[in-house]
Scaffold this motif. Structure first.
Motif, PDB file in Angstrom:
ATOM      1  N   SER A  16     -40.909  15.407   7.650  1.00  0.00           N
ATOM      2  CA  SER A  16     -39.861  16.430   7.716  1.00  0.00           C
ATOM      3  C   SER A  16     -39.766  17.257   6.435  1.00  0.00           C
ATOM      4  O   SER A  16     -39.049  18.246   6.395  1.00  0.00           O
ATOM      5  N   GLY A  17     -40.471  16.819   5.400  1.00  0.00           N
ATOM      6  CA  GLY A  17     -40.393  17.510   4.121  1.00  0.00           C
ATOM      7  C   GLY A  17     -39.292  16.979   3.222  1.00  0.00           C
ATOM      8  O   GLY A  17     -39.129  17.444   2.097  1.00  0.00           O
ATOM      9  N   ALA A  18     -38.533  16.012   3.708  1.00  0.00           N
ATOM     10  CA  ALA A  18     -37.504  15.377   2.871  1.00  0.00           C
ATOM     11  C   ALA A  18     -38.182  14.373   1.937  1.00  0.00           C
ATOM     12  O   ALA A  18     -39.361  14.063   2.091  1.00  0.00           O
ATOM     13  N   ILE A  19     -37.452  13.871   0.996  1.00  0.00           N
ATOM     14  CA  ILE A  19     -37.985  12.907   0.034  1.00  0.00           C
ATOM     15  C   ILE A  19     -37.524  11.513   0.434  1.00  0.00           C
ATOM     16  O   ILE A  19     -36.324  11.246   0.569  1.00  0.00           O
ATOM     17  N   ALA A  20     -38.483  10.605   0.623  1.00  0.00           N
ATOM     18  CA  ALA A  20     -38.179   9.216   0.966  1.00  0.00           C
ATOM     19  C   ALA A  20     -37.796   8.460  -0.308  1.00  0.00           C
ATOM     20  O   ALA A  20     -38.404   8.658  -1.360  1.00  0.00           O
ATOM     21  N   VAL A  21     -36.790   7.602  -0.187  1.00  0.00           N
ATOM     22  CA  VAL A  21     -36.336   6.812  -1.337  1.00  0.00           C
ATOM     23  C   VAL A  21     -36.182   5.358  -0.884  1.00  0.00           C
ATOM     24  O   VAL A  21     -35.074   4.887  -0.617  1.00  0.00           O
ATOM     25  N   PRO A  22     -37.289   4.625  -0.763  1.00  0.00           N
ATOM     26  CA  PRO A  22     -37.170   3.212  -0.374  1.00  0.00           C
ATOM     27  C   PRO A  22     -36.575   2.406  -1.526  1.00  0.00           C
ATOM     28  O   PRO A  22     -36.903   2.630  -2.684  1.00  0.00           O
ATOM     29  N   LEU A  23     -35.674   1.487  -1.198  1.00  0.00           N
ATOM     30  CA  LEU A  23     -35.011   0.687  -2.219  1.00  0.00           C
ATOM     31  C   LEU A  23     -35.367  -0.787  -2.066  1.00  0.00           C
ATOM     32  O   LEU A  23     -35.609  -1.271  -0.963  1.00  0.00           O
ATOM     33  N   ASN A  24     -35.341  -1.489  -3.172  1.00  0.00           N
ATOM     34  CA  ASN A  24     -35.624  -2.922  -3.205  1.00  0.00           C
ATOM     35  C   ASN A  24     -34.503  -3.659  -2.474  1.00  0.00           C
ATOM     36  O   ASN A  24     -33.317  -3.444  -2.770  1.00  0.00           O
ATOM     37  N   TYR A  25     -34.858  -4.537  -1.558  1.00  0.00           N
ATOM     38  CA  TYR A  25     -33.853  -5.258  -0.783  1.00  0.00           C
ATOM     39  C   TYR A  25     -33.048  -6.234  -1.637  1.00  0.00           C
ATOM     40  O   TYR A  25     -32.004  -6.725  -1.211  1.00  0.00           O
ATOM     41  N   ARG A  26     -33.479  -6.493  -2.854  1.00  0.00           N
ATOM     42  CA  ARG A  26     -32.762  -7.413  -3.741  1.00  0.00           C
ATOM     43  C   ARG A  26     -31.672  -6.720  -4.571  1.00  0.00           C
ATOM     44  O   ARG A  26     -30.893  -7.391  -5.237  1.00  0.00           O
ATOM     45  N   TYR A  27     -31.616  -5.393  -4.547  1.00  0.00           N
ATOM     46  CA  TYR A  27     -30.629  -4.682  -5.359  1.00  0.00           C
ATOM     47  C   TYR A  27     -29.213  -5.070  -4.978  1.00  0.00           C
ATOM     48  O   TYR A  27     -28.874  -5.192  -3.797  1.00  0.00           O
ATOM     49  N   ALA A  28     -28.381  -5.213  -5.997  1.00  0.00           N
ATOM     50  CA  ALA A  28     -26.949  -5.422  -5.793  1.00  0.00           C
ATOM     51  C   ALA A  28     -26.314  -4.067  -5.478  1.00  0.00           C
ATOM     52  O   ALA A  28     -26.939  -3.014  -5.635  1.00  0.00           O
ATOM     53  N   ALA A  29     -25.040  -4.079  -5.058  1.00  0.00           N
ATOM     54  CA  ALA A  29     -24.356  -2.843  -4.672  1.00  0.00           C
ATOM     55  C   ALA A  29     -24.359  -1.811  -5.792  1.00  0.00           C
ATOM     56  O   ALA A  29     -24.584  -0.621  -5.540  1.00  0.00           O
ATOM     57  N   ASP A  30     -24.146  -2.245  -7.044  1.00  0.00           N
ATOM     58  CA  ASP A  30     -24.110  -1.272  -8.142  1.00  0.00           C
ATOM     59  C   ASP A  30     -25.481  -0.643  -8.394  1.00  0.00           C
ATOM     60  O   ASP A  30     -25.574   0.536  -8.746  1.00  0.00           O
ATOM     61  N   GLU A  31     -26.547  -1.398  -8.168  1.00  0.00           N
ATOM     62  CA  GLU A  31     -27.892  -0.842  -8.320  1.00  0.00           C
ATOM     63  C   GLU A  31     -28.211   0.128  -7.189  1.00  0.00           C
ATOM     64  O   GLU A  31     -28.808   1.185  -7.414  1.00  0.00           O
ATOM     65  N   ILE A  32     -27.801  -0.221  -5.979  1.00  0.00           N
ATOM     66  CA  ILE A  32     -27.993   0.686  -4.837  1.00  0.00           C
ATOM     67  C   ILE A  32     -27.243   1.987  -5.091  1.00  0.00           C
ATOM     68  O   ILE A  32     -27.788   3.081  -4.932  1.00  0.00           O
ATOM     69  N   PHE A  50     -27.348  -5.781   4.617  1.00  0.00           N
ATOM     70  CA  PHE A  50     -26.841  -4.893   3.573  1.00  0.00           C
ATOM     71  C   PHE A  50     -25.396  -4.443   3.785  1.00  0.00           C
ATOM     72  O   PHE A  50     -24.853  -3.713   2.960  1.00  0.00           O
ATOM     73  N   ILE A  51     -24.761  -4.862   4.870  1.00  0.00           N
ATOM     74  CA  ILE A  51     -23.418  -4.368   5.199  1.00  0.00           C
ATOM     75  C   ILE A  51     -22.456  -4.528   4.022  1.00  0.00           C
ATOM     76  O   ILE A  51     -21.801  -3.572   3.618  1.00  0.00           O
ATOM     77  N   GLY A  52     -22.375  -5.692   3.444  1.00  0.00           N
ATOM     78  CA  GLY A  52     -21.437  -5.932   2.353  1.00  0.00           C
ATOM     79  C   GLY A  52     -21.707  -5.064   1.141  1.00  0.00           C
ATOM     80  O   GLY A  52     -20.782  -4.568   0.495  1.00  0.00           O
ATOM     81  N   ARG A  53     -22.972  -4.849   0.825  1.00  0.00           N
ATOM     82  CA  ARG A  53     -23.323  -4.033  -0.340  1.00  0.00           C
ATOM     83  C   ARG A  53     -23.084  -2.546  -0.078  1.00  0.00           C
ATOM     84  O   ARG A  53     -22.719  -1.807  -0.977  1.00  0.00           O
ATOM     85  N   SER A 105     -38.197   1.283 -10.036  1.00  0.00           N
ATOM     86  CA  SER A 105     -38.707   0.045 -10.616  1.00  0.00           C
ATOM     87  C   SER A 105     -37.780  -1.101 -10.222  1.00  0.00           C
ATOM     88  O   SER A 105     -36.716  -0.884  -9.651  1.00  0.00           O
ATOM     89  N   SER A 106     -38.179  -2.311 -10.553  1.00  0.00           N
ATOM     90  CA  SER A 106     -37.403  -3.483 -10.145  1.00  0.00           C
ATOM     91  C   SER A 106     -36.071  -3.607 -10.872  1.00  0.00           C
ATOM     92  O   SER A 106     -35.172  -4.293 -10.400  1.00  0.00           O
ATOM     93  N   GLY A 107     -35.934  -2.984 -12.022  1.00  0.00           N
ATOM     94  CA  GLY A 107     -34.678  -3.059 -12.750  1.00  0.00           C
ATOM     95  C   GLY A 107     -34.502  -4.347 -13.528  1.00  0.00           C
ATOM     96  O   GLY A 107     -33.379  -4.736 -13.838  1.00  0.00           O
ATOM     97  N   THR A 108     -35.613  -5.008 -13.880  1.00  0.00           N
ATOM     98  CA  THR A 108     -35.507  -6.292 -14.594  1.00  0.00           C
ATOM     99  C   THR A 108     -34.998  -6.125 -16.027  1.00  0.00           C
ATOM    100  O   THR A 108     -34.493  -7.072 -16.613  1.00  0.00           O
ATOM    101  N   THR A 109     -35.141  -4.938 -16.613  1.00  0.00           N
ATOM    102  CA  THR A 109     -34.689  -4.709 -17.992  1.00  0.00           C
ATOM    103  C   THR A 109     -33.522  -3.720 -18.034  1.00  0.00           C
ATOM    104  O   THR A 109     -33.364  -3.000 -19.002  1.00  0.00           O
ATOM    105  N   GLY A 110     -32.723  -3.681 -17.018  1.00  0.00           N
ATOM    106  CA  GLY A 110     -31.610  -2.737 -16.927  1.00  0.00           C
ATOM    107  C   GLY A 110     -31.620  -2.121 -15.541  1.00  0.00           C
ATOM    108  O   GLY A 110     -32.211  -2.660 -14.614  1.00  0.00           O
ATOM    109  N   PHE A 111     -30.972  -0.979 -15.411  1.00  0.00           N
ATOM    110  CA  PHE A 111     -30.964  -0.326 -14.110  1.00  0.00           C
ATOM    111  C   PHE A 111     -32.365   0.168 -13.759  1.00  0.00           C
ATOM    112  O   PHE A 111     -33.157   0.484 -14.651  1.00  0.00           O
ATOM    113  N   PRO A 112     -32.695   0.246 -12.464  1.00  0.00           N
ATOM    114  CA  PRO A 112     -34.014   0.695 -12.042  1.00  0.00           C
ATOM    115  C   PRO A 112     -34.351   2.091 -12.564  1.00  0.00           C
ATOM    116  O   PRO A 112     -33.454   2.925 -12.757  1.00  0.00           O
TER     117      PRO A 112
END
Length: 147
Positions: A16-32, A50-53, A105-112
């Protein structure tokens, strides 16, 4: 999480020409929330795990599509919505130099950290993967890692 719906959502986004943004399923709500805001995401497709997050970030996203049964009240059912889409090819011209995806990125050293990919780099990655495994049209390939 991997699902049958992941591929048409991802590939449809790219077509569609939009930009895909796949996210890590391990991210917490604040990272998402951080990733969605940084990438200026306006549509989010998510599943039951993911409902709760997602409940905490509902105001940050314009459109929410839920994949699964028992759709929460703050989202629209993916299954109900796909019946309204056309099978026609989008009338969008996509060039190799166009942005296609933002991976984080995985966000192991801070936010992704955001990593921008153009369509050309996504295609090169797919060709490299195919050559690495030596796949042909006669092969069946099981992809175990997260998509």
């Amino acid at each position: 999480m991997n699902s049958l719906e992941w591929l048409p959502v991802y590939m449809g986004t790219l077509k569609s020409g939009a930009i895909a943004v796949p996210l890590n399923y391990r991210y917490a709500a604040d990272e998402i929330k951080y990733c969605l805001e940084l990438a200026e995401v306006d549509t989010l497709v998510f599943g039951e795990e993911f409902i709760g997050r997602i409940e905490d970030i509902v105001p940050q996203v314009k459109r929410l599509y839920y994949v699964g049964e028992r759709c929460p009240g703050f989202a629209e059912s993916y299954d109900a919505r796909i019946g309204h889409f056309t099978p026609e090819e989008p009338r969008v011209r996509i060039e190799d130099a166009d942005l296609g995806a933002i991976y984080f990125s995985s966000g192991t050293t801070g936010f992704p950290k955001a990593i921008l990919h153009r369509h050309a780099s996504l295609m090169r990655a797919a060709v490299t993967e195919q050559k690495h495994h030596g796949q042909t049209h006669d092969d069946n390939f099981l992809c175990i890692p997260p998509l």
